[in-house]
Motif scaffolding. Sequence first.
Motif, PDB file in Angstrom:
ATOM      1  N   VAL A  37      22.318  42.867  44.338  1.00  0.00           N
ATOM      2  CA  VAL A  37      22.670  41.531  44.811  1.00  0.00           C
ATOM      3  C   VAL A  37      22.491  41.548  46.325  1.00  0.00           C
ATOM      4  CG1 VAL A  37      24.511  39.811  45.040  1.00  0.00           C
ATOM      5  CG2 VAL A  37      24.340  41.203  42.954  1.00  0.00           C
ATOM      6  N   ILE A  38      21.640  40.669  46.829  1.00  0.00           N
ATOM      7  CA  ILE A  38      21.423  40.558  48.269  1.00  0.00           C
ATOM      8  C   ILE A  38      22.063  39.255  48.732  1.00  0.00           C
ATOM      9  CG2 ILE A  38      19.703  40.379  50.106  1.00  0.00           C
ATOM     10  CD1 ILE A  38      17.793  41.972  48.306  1.00  0.00           C
ATOM     11  N   ALA A  39      22.854  39.346  49.794  1.00  0.00           N
ATOM     12  CA  ALA A  39      23.571  38.178  50.293  1.00  0.00           C
ATOM     13  C   ALA A  39      23.533  38.170  51.815  1.00  0.00           C
ATOM     14  CB  ALA A  39      25.021  38.216  49.816  1.00  0.00           C
ATOM     15  N   THR A  40      23.795  37.038  52.410  1.00  0.00           N
ATOM     16  CA  THR A  40      23.873  36.941  53.861  1.00  0.00           C
ATOM     17  C   THR A  40      24.954  37.877  54.390  1.00  0.00           C
ATOM     18  OG1 THR A  40      23.130  34.646  53.779  1.00  0.00           O
ATOM     19  CG2 THR A  40      24.251  35.342  55.789  1.00  0.00           C
ATOM     20  N   VAL A  41      26.076  37.937  53.688  1.00  0.00           N
ATOM     21  CA  VAL A  41      27.178  38.846  53.977  1.00  0.00           C
ATOM     22  C   VAL A  41      27.536  39.530  52.658  1.00  0.00           C
ATOM     23  CG1 VAL A  41      29.607  38.990  54.728  1.00  0.00           C
ATOM     24  CG2 VAL A  41      28.036  37.425  55.889  1.00  0.00           C
ATOM     25  N   SER A  42      27.614  40.834  52.650  1.00  0.00           N
ATOM     26  CA  SER A  42      27.884  41.564  51.402  1.00  0.00           C
ATOM     27  C   SER A  42      29.131  41.049  50.694  1.00  0.00           C
ATOM     28  CB  SER A  42      28.043  43.059  51.680  1.00  0.00           C
ATOM     29  OG  SER A  42      26.845  43.623  52.111  1.00  0.00           O
ATOM     30  N   ASN A  43      30.188  40.776  51.459  1.00  0.00           N
ATOM     31  CA  ASN A  43      31.422  40.268  50.846  1.00  0.00           C
ATOM     32  C   ASN A  43      31.123  39.036  50.007  1.00  0.00           C
ATOM     33  OD1 ASN A  43      32.223  42.056  52.854  1.00  0.00           O
ATOM     34  ND2 ASN A  43      33.981  40.845  53.487  1.00  0.00           N
ATOM     35  N   TRP A  44      30.277  38.156  50.527  1.00  0.00           N
ATOM     36  CA  TRP A  44      29.972  36.915  49.811  1.00  0.00           C
ATOM     37  C   TRP A  44      29.231  37.210  48.523  1.00  0.00           C
ATOM     38  CZ3 TRP A  44      27.745  33.849  54.574  1.00  0.00           C
ATOM     39  CH2 TRP A  44      28.750  33.728  55.543  1.00  0.00           C
ATOM     40  N   GLY A  45      28.362  38.194  48.538  1.00  0.00           N
ATOM     41  CA  GLY A  45      27.677  38.606  47.319  1.00  0.00           C
ATOM     42  C   GLY A  45      28.660  39.125  46.288  1.00  0.00           C
ATOM     43  N   VAL A  46      29.650  39.885  46.753  1.00  0.00           N
ATOM     44  CA  VAL A  46      30.681  40.388  45.843  1.00  0.00           C
ATOM     45  C   VAL A  46      31.483  39.226  45.264  1.00  0.00           C
ATOM     46  CG1 VAL A  46      32.790  41.785  45.680  1.00  0.00           C
ATOM     47  CG2 VAL A  46      30.810  42.645  46.942  1.00  0.00           C
ATOM     48  N   TYR A  47      31.779  38.222  46.085  1.00  0.00           N
ATOM     49  CA  TYR A  47      32.498  37.055  45.572  1.00  0.00           C
ATOM     50  C   TYR A  47      31.694  36.401  44.440  1.00  0.00           C
ATOM     51  CZ  TYR A  47      35.020  37.416  50.058  1.00  0.00           C
ATOM     52  OH  TYR A  47      35.733  37.853  51.153  1.00  0.00           O
ATOM     53  N   GLY A  48      30.374  36.346  44.591  1.00  0.00           N
ATOM     54  CA  GLY A  48      29.522  35.787  43.539  1.00  0.00           C
ATOM     55  C   GLY A  48      29.570  36.622  42.271  1.00  0.00           C
ATOM     56  N   VAL A  49      29.565  37.931  42.415  1.00  0.00           N
ATOM     57  CA  VAL A  49      29.668  38.812  41.240  1.00  0.00           C
ATOM     58  C   VAL A  49      31.015  38.599  40.554  1.00  0.00           C
ATOM     59  CG1 VAL A  49      29.826  41.226  40.493  1.00  0.00           C
ATOM     60  CG2 VAL A  49      28.059  40.548  42.138  1.00  0.00           C
ATOM     61  N   ILE A  50      32.082  38.484  41.343  1.00  0.00           N
ATOM     62  CA  ILE A  50      33.415  38.250  40.771  1.00  0.00           C
ATOM     63  C   ILE A  50      33.446  36.910  40.041  1.00  0.00           C
ATOM     64  CG2 ILE A  50      35.852  37.856  41.323  1.00  0.00           C
ATOM     65  CD1 ILE A  50      35.469  39.923  43.617  1.00  0.00           C
ATOM     66  N   ALA A  51      32.797  35.890  40.602  1.00  0.00           N
ATOM     67  CA  ALA A  51      32.743  34.583  39.930  1.00  0.00           C
ATOM     68  C   ALA A  51      31.984  34.691  38.609  1.00  0.00           C
ATOM     69  CB  ALA A  51      32.095  33.544  40.840  1.00  0.00           C
ATOM     70  N   ALA A  52      30.885  35.440  38.595  1.00  0.00           N
ATOM     71  CA  ALA A  52      30.124  35.623  37.353  1.00  0.00           C
ATOM     72  C   ALA A  52      30.968  36.356  36.314  1.00  0.00           C
ATOM     73  CB  ALA A  52      28.831  36.380  37.641  1.00  0.00           C
ATOM     74  N   MET A  53      31.698  37.369  36.755  1.00  0.00           N
ATOM     75  CA  MET A  53      32.593  38.080  35.834  1.00  0.00           C
ATOM     76  C   MET A  53      33.678  37.142  35.310  1.00  0.00           C
ATOM     77  SD  MET A  53      32.912  41.679  37.949  1.00  0.00           S
ATOM     78  CE  MET A  53      34.456  42.085  37.180  1.00  0.00           C
ATOM     79  N   SER A  54      34.171  36.284  36.178  1.00  0.00           N
ATOM     80  CA  SER A  54      35.200  35.317  35.785  1.00  0.00           C
ATOM     81  C   SER A  54      34.698  34.415  34.665  1.00  0.00           C
ATOM     82  CB  SER A  54      35.610  34.458  36.986  1.00  0.00           C
ATOM     83  OG  SER A  54      36.238  35.232  37.983  1.00  0.00           O
ATOM     84  N   ARG A  55      33.461  33.949  34.810  1.00  0.00           N
ATOM     85  CA  ARG A  55      32.883  33.088  33.758  1.00  0.00           C
ATOM     86  C   ARG A  55      32.779  33.833  32.441  1.00  0.00           C
ATOM     87  NH1 ARG A  55      30.487  28.235  34.889  1.00  0.00           N
ATOM     88  NH2 ARG A  55      29.079  28.504  33.127  1.00  0.00           N
ATOM     89  N   GLU A  56      32.333  35.076  32.505  1.00  0.00           N
ATOM     90  CA  GLU A  56      32.184  35.873  31.283  1.00  0.00           C
ATOM     91  C   GLU A  56      33.527  36.123  30.607  1.00  0.00           C
ATOM     92  OE1 GLU A  56      29.426  37.118  29.559  1.00  0.00           O
ATOM     93  OE2 GLU A  56      28.418  35.678  30.880  1.00  0.00           O
ATOM     94  N   LEU A  57      34.540  36.419  31.413  1.00  0.00           N
ATOM     95  CA  LEU A  57      35.856  36.758  30.871  1.00  0.00           C
ATOM     96  C   LEU A  57      36.749  35.544  30.656  1.00  0.00           C
ATOM     97  CD1 LEU A  57      36.566  39.909  33.062  1.00  0.00           C
ATOM     98  CD2 LEU A  57      35.843  39.852  30.658  1.00  0.00           C
ATOM     99  N   ARG A  58      36.287  34.385  31.152  1.00  0.00           N
ATOM    100  CA  ARG A  58      37.065  33.155  31.081  1.00  0.00           C
ATOM    101  C   ARG A  58      38.436  33.328  31.743  1.00  0.00           C
ATOM    102  NH1 ARG A  58      34.590  29.671  29.269  1.00  0.00           N
ATOM    103  NH2 ARG A  58      34.813  28.218  27.619  1.00  0.00           N
TER     104      ARG A  58
END
Length: 114
Positions: free
Chosen positions: A35-56
């Motif tokens: 995952v490439i992001a402007t700021v790594s933290n922001w990329g991690v936030y996106g991964v966490i959001a994707a996990m959130s969708r999967e786990l509901r």
Amino acid sequence: IGVGDGGNEIGMGNALAALAHLPIVPSVTSCGELVIATVSNWGVYGVIAAMSRELRQNLLDCFDPAEIVRHLVDRGAVDGKTGNPEGTEDGFPLSVGLAIIGRLRALLPASRAP
């Protein structure tokens, strides 16, 4: 999963050819998913959001970025861009990262508490 923003992070070896002509010493370590992001933290936030969708479940509510940054700065951490001990993310005010989290939360379906 690797998350990077400047080329020196673990996983950025996946993009080594693209990074080779930049004035940096890129990481050569690859990863399964990058995952490439402007700021790594922001990329991690996106991964966490994707996990959130999967786990509901809204996993974005499981941590407080402002408290994490405060904790790190209190213990000597510095901003990766400015080199100053301040509550910022790669030179951006923390409010930008918090706004990104807010926008990611808005993309999540109604979910049960984590």
